[in-house]
Design a protein around this motif. Structure first.
Motif, mmCIF file in Angstrom:
data_model
loop_
_atom_site.group_PDB
_atom_site.id
_atom_site.type_symbol
_atom_site.label_atom_id
_atom_site.label_comp_id
_atom_site.label_asym_id
_atom_site.label_seq_id
_atom_site.Cartn_x
_atom_site.Cartn_y
_atom_site.Cartn_z
ATOM 1 N N PRO A 25 -29.034 62.997 13.684
ATOM 2 C CA PRO A 25 -28.840 61.915 12.815
ATOM 3 C C PRO A 25 -29.949 62.088 10.971
ATOM 4 N N GLU A 26 -31.274 62.408 11.657
ATOM 5 C CA GLU A 26 -31.785 63.325 11.216
ATOM 6 C C GLU A 26 -31.517 63.312 9.435
ATOM 7 N N GLN A 27 -30.343 64.250 9.492
ATOM 8 C CA GLN A 27 -29.318 64.373 8.111
ATOM 9 C C GLN A 27 -29.075 63.946 7.296
ATOM 10 N N TYR A 28 -28.830 62.018 7.886
ATOM 11 C CA TYR A 28 -28.320 61.344 7.797
ATOM 12 C C TYR A 28 -28.632 59.865 7.270
ATOM 13 N N ASP A 29 -27.940 59.975 5.371
ATOM 14 C CA ASP A 29 -28.553 58.268 5.159
ATOM 15 C C ASP A 29 -28.008 57.524 5.954
ATOM 16 N N ALA A 30 -26.950 57.188 5.928
ATOM 17 C CA ALA A 30 -26.112 56.287 6.627
ATOM 18 C C ALA A 30 -24.928 56.858 7.661
ATOM 19 N N VAL A 31 -24.401 56.465 8.207
ATOM 20 C CA VAL A 31 -23.224 56.049 9.539
ATOM 21 C C VAL A 31 -21.796 55.486 9.232
ATOM 22 N N TYR A 32 -20.769 55.537 8.868
ATOM 23 C CA TYR A 32 -19.690 54.450 9.382
ATOM 24 C C TYR A 32 -18.926 55.309 9.671
ATOM 25 N N LEU A 33 -18.111 54.110 10.616
ATOM 26 C CA LEU A 33 -17.418 54.499 11.491
ATOM 27 C C LEU A 33 -16.193 53.297 11.418
ATOM 28 N N VAL A 34 -15.254 54.271 11.662
ATOM 29 C CA VAL A 34 -13.942 54.627 11.262
ATOM 30 C C VAL A 34 -13.316 53.397 12.179
ATOM 31 N N GLY A 35 -12.053 52.809 12.052
ATOM 32 C CA GLY A 35 -11.452 52.114 12.759
ATOM 33 C C GLY A 35 -10.362 52.784 12.718
ATOM 34 N N GLY A 36 -9.410 52.538 14.224
ATOM 35 C CA GLY A 36 -8.110 53.072 14.477
ATOM 36 C C GLY A 36 -7.836 52.884 16.185
ATOM 37 N N HIS A 37 -6.925 52.161 16.527
ATOM 38 C CA HIS A 37 -6.710 51.811 17.611
ATOM 39 C C HIS A 37 -7.551 52.462 18.520
ATOM 40 N N GLY A 38 -7.500 53.890 18.822
ATOM 41 C CA GLY A 38 -7.698 54.428 19.204
ATOM 42 C C GLY A 38 -9.514 54.616 19.791
ATOM 43 N N ALA A 39 -10.424 54.109 18.664
ATOM 44 C CA ALA A 39 -12.097 53.932 19.141
ATOM 45 C C ALA A 39 -12.062 52.866 19.745
ATOM 46 N N MET A 40 -10.904 52.077 19.762
ATOM 47 C CA MET A 40 -11.113 50.740 21.007
ATOM 48 C C MET A 40 -11.409 51.729 22.580
ATOM 49 N N TRP A 41 -10.768 52.916 22.885
ATOM 50 C CA TRP A 41 -11.040 54.071 24.239
ATOM 51 C C TRP A 41 -12.452 54.703 23.844
ATOM 52 N N ASP A 42 -12.374 55.515 22.865
ATOM 53 C CA ASP A 42 -14.103 56.740 22.939
ATOM 54 C C ASP A 42 -15.118 55.713 22.643
ATOM 55 N N PHE A 43 -15.136 55.009 21.518
ATOM 56 C CA PHE A 43 -16.148 55.001 20.975
ATOM 57 C C PHE A 43 -17.082 53.815 21.786
ATOM 58 N N PRO A 44 -16.570 53.291 22.933
ATOM 59 C CA PRO A 44 -17.941 51.808 23.636
ATOM 60 C C PRO A 44 -19.097 53.158 23.984
ATOM 61 N N ASP A 45 -17.895 53.816 24.792
ATOM 62 C CA ASP A 45 -19.001 54.797 26.089
ATOM 63 C C ASP A 45 -19.279 56.231 25.826
ATOM 64 N N SER A 46 -19.179 56.242 24.161
ATOM 65 C CA SER A 46 -19.961 57.579 23.590
ATOM 66 C C SER A 46 -21.743 58.038 23.267
ATOM 67 N N GLU A 47 -21.845 58.046 24.417
ATOM 68 C CA GLU A 47 -23.833 58.344 24.830
ATOM 69 C C GLU A 47 -24.030 58.558 23.338
ATOM 70 N N GLY A 48 -23.458 59.643 22.649
ATOM 71 C CA GLY A 48 -23.605 60.878 21.648
ATOM 72 C C GLY A 48 -23.937 59.578 20.621
ATOM 73 N N LEU A 49 -22.312 59.240 20.211
ATOM 74 C CA LEU A 49 -22.544 58.360 19.236
ATOM 75 C C LEU A 49 -23.309 57.061 19.432
ATOM 76 N N GLN A 50 -24.331 56.214 20.401
ATOM 77 C CA GLN A 50 -24.975 55.147 20.432
ATOM 78 C C GLN A 50 -25.961 55.248 20.243
ATOM 79 N N LYS A 51 -26.429 57.442 20.476
ATOM 80 C CA LYS A 51 -28.185 57.662 20.033
ATOM 81 C C LYS A 51 -27.607 57.819 18.547
ATOM 82 N N LEU A 52 -26.749 58.321 17.867
ATOM 83 C CA LEU A 52 -26.350 58.751 16.409
ATOM 84 C C LEU A 52 -26.596 57.532 16.202
ATOM 85 N N VAL A 53 -26.394 56.456 16.096
ATOM 86 C CA VAL A 53 -25.896 55.234 15.831
ATOM 87 C C VAL A 53 -27.388 54.577 15.848
ATOM 88 N N ALA A 54 -27.796 54.061 16.719
ATOM 89 C CA ALA A 54 -29.333 53.894 16.847
ATOM 90 C C ALA A 54 -30.445 55.649 16.024
#
Length: 258
Positions: free
Chosen positions: A88-117
Motif C-alpha cells: 500500500p505504500e506504493q499508492y497515493d489512492a485506491v479506487y474500488l471498481v463496482g460490478g455485482h461480483g464485488a458484493m461477494w468477494d469485496f466485503p470479506d477480503s482481509e487483504g482489501l481491508q488492510k490495503l484500504v485502511a
C-alpha cells in the motif's frame, strides 16, 4: 504524478444464478481516463489476482473501447496483482471498481481491508463507486473505528437493486450494510449520478457516477501535490537562505582577517 490502484472483483457469476458478471467496464474505463488525462499512473489489482472477469463492453462508448484497447491497460489487466500482496505504500489512492461480483468477494477480503485502511491511514485518498463500496464494509482504521462510521456515503441503492432485478440474489443490500456500520447513505433517483466527498473518502452511487468520483479524487490529489510543491519551495528557500548566510559569514570573516 501520483500512483492510483484500481481494485477489481474476481467473481464471475452472480450468486448461483449462472449469470455471468465481473467488474463493470464503464466504472473502470471512465475513471481511468480521468486519471490518465491528469498525468497519474494507474495500476490494477484484484481479489484473487490474475485476469479478472468483466461485464460486457459498450462498443458505442469510445472511452470503454479505448480502455479495452490500450496496450498498457491490457497488459495490466492480463495478470493483476492479488490485493493481499500489494504494497500500500506504493499508492497515493485506491479506487474500488463496482460490478455485482464485488458484493461477494469485496466485503470479506482481509487483504482489501488492510490495503484500504493502510492507504487512508497514510493520508491517501479512497474512492469507490456503485458496488465498489462493498469493499469499504469491515474496513477498520488505525483507531479501531470503521472507515465509514460517521461518514456520508453513496452506493448502489436498494431501489436500484430492485430495478436491476437482483434484490433477491444479492447477499445483502449494500446501502443498508453501510448504514449498519455507522454511515449516512444518501442517494439520487434510480440510476442518476450522485457523488459524495467526505474528507478523503469519495463514493458514487452507480455507473453514471464513476467519472465524477474520479474527478473528485483528482481534486484531492491535486491539493496534495500543491501542498508538496509548497513544502519543496519552502525547503529550497530555507536552504538558499542558509547558503547565503554561510557566504556572508565567510566574507565577513575574511574581511576581518584583512
Amino acid at each position: 504524478m501520483k500512483k492510483i490502484l484500481m481494485v477489481l472483483t474476481s467473481v464471475s457469476e452472480i450468486g448461483d444464478t449462472g449469470e455471468k458478471t465481473g467488474y463493470n467496464v464503464a466504472e473502470a474505463a471512465h475513471p481511468w481516463k480521468v486519471f490518465k488525462d491528469s498525468g497519474h499512473f494507474v495500476d490494477f489489482a484484484s481479489i484473487q489476482g490474475g485476469q479478472p472477469p468483466r461485464d460486457d463492453v459498450d462498443s458505442e462508448d469510445p472511452i470503454q473501447v479505448a480502455f479495452t484497447q490500450d496496450e498498457a491497460t491490457r497488459a495490466g489487466l492480463y495478470n493483476t496483482a492479488r490485493v493481499d500482496v500489494v504494497d500500500p505504500e506504493q499508492y497515493d489512492a485506491v479506487y474500488l471498481v463496482g460490478g455485482h461480483g464485488a458484493m461477494w468477494d469485496f466485503p470479506d477480503s482481509e487483504g482489501l481491508q488492510k490495503l484500504v485502511a493502510s492507504v487512508y491511514n497514510a493520508g491517501g485518498v479512497v474512492g469507490a463507486v456503485c458496488h465498489g463500496p462493498a469493499g469499504l464494509v469491515n474496513v477498520e482504521l488505525a483507531n479501531g473505528i470503521h472507515l465509514v462510521n460517521g461518514r456520508t456515503v453513496a452506493a448502489f441503492t436498494n431501489d436500484e437493486e430492485v430495478a436491476a432485478g437482483k434484490d433477491k440474489v444479492i447477499p445483502f443490500f449494500l446501502a443498508d450494510r453501510l448504514e449498519e456500520q455507522g454511515a449516512t447513505h444518501v442517494s439520487a433517483d434510480v440510476f442518476e449520478e450522485k457523488v459524495v466527498v467526505d474528507e478523503r473518502l469519495v463514493t458514487g452511487q452507480n455507473p453514471a457516477s464513476a467519472a465524477g468520483v474520479a474527478k473528485e479524487m483528482e481534486k484531492l490529489l491535486a491539493e496534495v501535490i500543491h501542498h508538496e510543491k509548497a513544502e519543496e519551495q519552502h525547503e529550497a528557500e530555507a536552504l538558499r537562505a542558509q547558503k547565503d548566510a554561510e557566504k556572508a559569514a565567510k566574507k565577513a570573516d575574511n574581511d576581518a582577517q584583512h
